[in-house]
Design a protein around this motif. Sequence first.
Motif, short mmCIF file in Angstrom:
data_model
loop_
_atom_site.label_atom_id
_atom_site.label_comp_id
_atom_site.label_asym_id
_atom_site.label_seq_id
_atom_site.Cartn_x
_atom_site.Cartn_y
_atom_site.Cartn_z
N MET A 1 0.86 -1.19 0.00
CA MET A 1 0.00 0.00 0.00
C MET A 1 0.89 1.24 0.00
SD MET A 1 -2.79 1.21 2.81
CE MET A 1 -3.91 -0.14 2.55
N ASN A 2 0.81 2.02 -1.04
CA ASN A 2 1.67 3.19 -1.10
C ASN A 2 1.02 4.39 -0.40
OD1 ASN A 2 -0.24 4.20 -2.86
ND2 ASN A 2 0.90 3.53 -4.66
N ALA A 3 1.77 5.51 -0.41
CA ALA A 3 1.32 6.69 0.34
C ALA A 3 -0.03 7.19 -0.17
CB ALA A 3 2.37 7.78 0.23
N ARG B 1 -2.77 5.00 1.08
CA ARG B 1 -2.96 5.24 2.52
C ARG B 1 -3.72 6.54 2.74
NH1 ARG B 1 2.17 3.15 2.94
NH2 ARG B 1 3.15 5.19 2.91
N LYS C 1 -7.33 6.01 2.02
CA LYS C 1 -7.90 5.24 3.12
C LYS C 1 -8.09 6.12 4.36
CE LYS C 1 -7.11 0.73 5.29
NZ LYS C 1 -6.15 -0.38 5.42
N ASN C 2 -7.10 6.98 4.60
CA ASN C 2 -7.17 7.87 5.77
C ASN C 2 -8.35 8.83 5.70
OD1 ASN C 2 -5.08 6.90 7.25
ND2 ASN C 2 -3.56 8.36 6.49
N ARG D 1 -11.12 7.67 7.77
CA ARG D 1 -10.78 7.21 9.11
C ARG D 1 -11.83 7.67 10.11
NH1 ARG D 1 -4.35 7.69 10.17
NH2 ARG D 1 -4.48 7.71 12.43
N LEU E 1 6.01 8.27 11.76
CA LEU E 1 6.33 7.93 10.36
C LEU E 1 7.71 8.44 9.98
CD1 LEU E 1 2.89 8.63 8.60
CD2 LEU E 1 3.97 6.41 8.97
N ALA F 1 10.15 7.52 7.09
CA ALA F 1 9.34 8.08 6.01
C ALA F 1 9.90 9.43 5.57
CB ALA F 1 7.90 8.25 6.47
N PRO F 2 10.24 9.57 4.31
CA PRO F 2 10.69 10.89 3.85
C PRO F 2 9.52 11.87 3.84
CG PRO F 2 10.53 9.37 2.00
CD PRO F 2 10.22 8.58 3.22
N SER G 1 6.88 11.48 1.16
CA SER G 1 5.93 10.38 1.33
C SER G 1 4.79 10.79 2.26
CB SER G 1 6.66 9.16 1.88
OG SER G 1 5.73 8.15 2.19
N GLN H 1 0.90 11.46 1.23
CA GLN H 1 -0.21 10.78 1.91
C GLN H 1 -1.31 11.78 2.29
OE1 GLN H 1 1.04 8.02 5.01
NE2 GLN H 1 -0.67 8.70 6.27
#
Lengths: 477, 224
Positions: A1-3, A6, A9-10, A13, A327, A332-333, A336, A340
């Motif tokens: 699952m990439n950024a 995500r 999906k977030n 939430r 993250l 996490a850079p 990314s 997200q």
Amino acid sequence: MNALRRGVKNAFRNTIRSVGVIVILAVAIALSISMLIARDAVNTKINSVRATTGNTITVSPKGFYGGFGGGTPLTNADVTKVTALPDVSVVKAALTQRLRSSSTSLVSGVSAGSLGQQFGGGGGGGGFGQSTGTSGSTQTFTLPVTFTGTNSPGDALTGGANGGSTEKLTHGTSFAANSTQDVAIVGTAIASANNLSVGSTFTAWGTTIKVVGIYDAGSTFANNGVLMPLATVQTLSGSTGQVTSIQVVATSVDTVSKVTTEIEHALGSAADVTSQQAQTEAQLAPLNSVKTISTYTLIGAVVAAAIILLLSMLMIVRERRREIGVLKAIGAPNKSVIGQFIAESATFTVLGSIVGFIFGVLLASPITSVLVSSNTSTTTTFGGFGGGFRGAGGFGGGGGGGGSFTPPSGGAAPGGGSFRFGGFHGVSSTLTQVHTSVGVSTLVFAFVAAILIGAIGSAVAVGNIVRIRPAEVLRSE
Amino acid sequence: MLSVANLEKTFHTQAGDVLAVRDVSFVAGTGEMVAIVGPSGSGKSTLLSLLGLLDAPDSGSIDIDGTELGSLSASQRTEFRSRQVGFIFQQFNLIPNLNARENVELILEYANWPKEERSERAEEMLKLVGLDGSKLERRPSRLSGGEQQRVAIARAFAAQPPLILADEPTGSLDRATGQKIVELLRRTATQQNATVLVVTHDDRVAAQADHRFEIEDGRLTEKP
């Protein structure tokens, strides 16, 4: 699952908050779409009304009131001045003369009728036309024949100098603009009443005139005229160098106002300069108001949507400050994490845009109707005759009963002595008839607006994300 | 292998300068577990932040498997962290809307593991820490504290980093679960050839480490 996944999906939430944000965005976007469609519809209406107004300017002697007369004739020198002005594409000059049976062998092709008797021949009243009989007795009169000298016979035959809507040369030929020959093109009514055909002759001002063509303008009234070279009419009528009307065609509708002003400056107090544009603009003022309102509302709705998203994303970033720190801590850079959150913001924007677009399109028509109807008068206005009477009759001609003549006031514009068939302009009656439609530009706008809203809405949040330092977040654990 | 020499860090506050880490030097070998104990405010978390490249030291050097980390830029530190350092937190700090497997896959994504291997590697690591079956698809909120810490351990070791930093890994767990987690940490460190540095209050945890250090006022001293 990439950024990006995500981020999408977030977006769900917190379902209640997400639905709330999307609904608010949708309302703002629906409003902006509706306003855009309303604006486009009104703009189209304004342009179509302006297009029908045309770019013609009429110049007539000061105080001249069509068939009622008045004023001092304009001159060839005035025509030259107008021709020299910038943004002028065509200048048509005309000299109109009404001849009675004492001056021409022609008889009118139009009978006065009972209305003509009522208005023109009444004893003691200000009659028009040529009356016979004595004061106090029953009078009859016939309409005079109108001779128009024109320097634009080509245009005259397509609805120019002789008024009318669609004058067409049905027989014979025209004459040159600068012709000095004793030739004429006669209307079908005159031709019929006088048994004229191409090659026939008649007399006017004691001169034999040859018929070179016959025109049909689509109405008996417009066909009751004679067109001759301007120079010929000026010479034969003893009105050398005089013209009674000048029609100026501006290079475009946009330059009409400028050219009108320039003509006024050039001719000074000698002329009345009129165009329909000023009247049309006055009638269009309510639509322009609608356009302004819709433009500002459109901008306001887009800005509001962007602010809503911005505040929502700020709140979300603030809530997830710790998560962002984690993250970053685990490697996490920034790009990314930013990606997200932009994906999350874009999800809100896209869903809000889709819902907003659908509702915006559905609501556009009723909103436009409300805006237009609340800003325009629903009363049908009488735009007036486009010009004064020029053709038959000639109001003010002394009737048998005599009596002074006073031109009526108000209402119609002078119009330089030409009668415009179909001159009734019920523009206001159609102003409320604004039709909405969704074009490519609307779709493009929706796309651009969504990007703009998403970009603005994410910008501050992105800044906050970049500033979050994982060590500080984790230290507070 | 982790080698730290003369590490110092000072925080400048309104109340004055606070020397959080003073001249810290130590060495930890591959597969070893090192425990650092100390009271609150002694400098444990600051030292952990420095070793995890979350903060930059004022002076001194940190060397992991021959790479001197002092000269790395911010982006290089981020990249290095994703591949060379694993974190285990007291509060687990799992991503709440990702399930156990996705939480482990996340670190593999940051470490640029091949996409097709991530899922398999995540499941392998979760199985190693005792989680499998339906628990892989559960979100953190549906896992117990011990299970969450197991996911955190799997996440920390997944990318095979040479250094694991654990901040009070048993702090939120009961004694029995905490003991299992420590044993798991030791075992996994050995299996993965990683150096594990544990910061803890708990002497029982420290007692199981290969080397024990005490930190007080930023000074680190080795305990027998």
